[in-house]
Design an enzyme around this catalytic site. Sequence first.
Site, PDB file in Angstrom:
ATOM      1  CG  LEU A 150      13.876  28.693  62.500  1.00  8.60           C
ATOM      2  CD1 LEU A 150      13.100  28.755  61.200  1.00  8.60           C
ATOM      3  CD2 LEU A 150      14.601  30.012  62.715  1.00  8.60           C
ATOM      4  CB  ALA A 256      -4.026  12.152  57.104  1.00  9.66           C
ATOM      5  CB  CYS A 264      13.580  21.369  56.779  1.00 10.52           C
ATOM      6  SG  CYS A 264      14.037  23.110  56.775  1.00 10.52           S
ATOM      7  CE  LYS A 267      18.096  20.769  53.902  1.00 12.83           C
ATOM      8  NZ  LYS A 267      18.961  20.842  55.030  1.00 12.83           N
ATOM      9  CE  LYS A 327       5.771  26.055  57.820  1.00  7.63           C
ATOM     10  NZ  LYS A 327       6.225  25.563  59.093  1.00  7.63           N
TER      11      LYS A 327
END
Length: 437
Positions: A150, A256, A264, A267, A327
């Site tokens: 997800l 870009a 996520c 790491k 985001k």
Amino acid sequence: MRISVIGCGYLGAVHAACMAQLGHDVVGIDVDERKISALARSKAPFFEPGLDDLLTEVQNTGRLNFTTDIAAAAGAKVHFVCVGTPQKKGENAADLTYVDSAISALLNHLAPGDVVVGKSTVPVGTARRLSAQVKDTQFDADLVWNPEFLREGHAVADTLHPDRFVYGVDNGSEDHRAVAILDEVYSTPLSTGTPRLITDHPTAELVKTAANSFLATKISFINAMAELCEAAEADVTQLADAIGLDDRIGRKFLNAGIGFGGGCLPKDIRAFMARAGELGADQALTFLREVDAINMRRRTRVVELTRQLCDGSLLGKRITVLGAAFKPESDDVRDSPALSIAAQLQLQGAVVTVTDPKALENAARRFPELHYEADTDKAVRGADALLLLTEWEDYRSLDPYELRSLVASTTILDGRNVLDAAKWRAAGWVYRGLGRP
Ligand code: UGA
């Protein structure tokens, strides 16, 4: 089916609610009392579109409960392990403390034939080790590795309508008794034709890390092209559109900009490299070091460009950063490129104001030294430069004409290449994208 979900963070809270939505009886368990008391009131402890409504809907049916008591897992047939695997402090490897303690706490409450389902992202080899523990108990339980794909901001839809299911079982075989049980859990999405693949444990674990590494590589590839486009005075957005039309390449994840962040991708690629080293296969993943380096270079590039846009000096310049989350549609600021850039600008003497529709509280906890303002108009007032760093719809739809009267200087750096350059220039702005002339 009675289900327990251990770990109620981004992954577990959504998974618990979605399993209840599919008709199962679910108990969500977490050691964090604050999280559990919020969830018990149908309030997600983080921003995820649609989750509060879903929690209310399923809690009204009585099929979803939350508790801090791991003993509540007793009686469930399927136990989903959804705890975090953050980067270890001072190392690239993943920290498996939470996975290990969830499994050992769960062992005391397993019954014969139960299925423990690992959903956390773990280094390859973890499932085999944990499977031995689960089988070793007097309970004769099974461990399936069933990675989760997800995306934050789309978590509910991704859980209810995934692209695919991967079940990693110890013998890698369709006949494994746990397969039928998991098929029953996912019977609704499976009935609509969602593909499901049965693999062995290590393959299932690798599917997840490989997928995230591929996505990270795709983003860094286009960001490397952006560097080249800048050097050659070409336009990376047109380049992405053109190569993306080849369906072997595809246009998705070719935007870009300031690069990837979050809890996520960064790491996971680092933990993957660390694990490859332990397995003696580090050469196979040395390219991920470059992927990471290209990604981190984006942040320094934006700081440099901002300096150029501010006539060569950041000292005392008033910079407004639009967006703090890693985001849009998320309040998650873990490894957020936007915040990292804001902090670097501040360190170099700029007076930085950060605004975001949802992430300001989390941002202020992480970088208390920055100045935060929730109201966009107030945040941009008197700015010497605007930096659009998280592409929330609120910022994509800003009106360059209306904004002119608020700022001190009509200068904007579009860190996500989402604004219409011609429109902003026509309104009298100095517009700068990344990898665009
Ligand atoms: C990512 C994966 O996309 C999910 O499939 C996976 O399940 C999840 O990690 C996980 O391991 O749990 P997520 O971290 O929610 O999901 O975010 P993405 O949508 O992948 O975006 C990651 C970062 O890449 C963001 O900072 C985003 O702004 C950036 N990005 C994305 C770009 O810079 N360019 C793009 O073209 C796409």
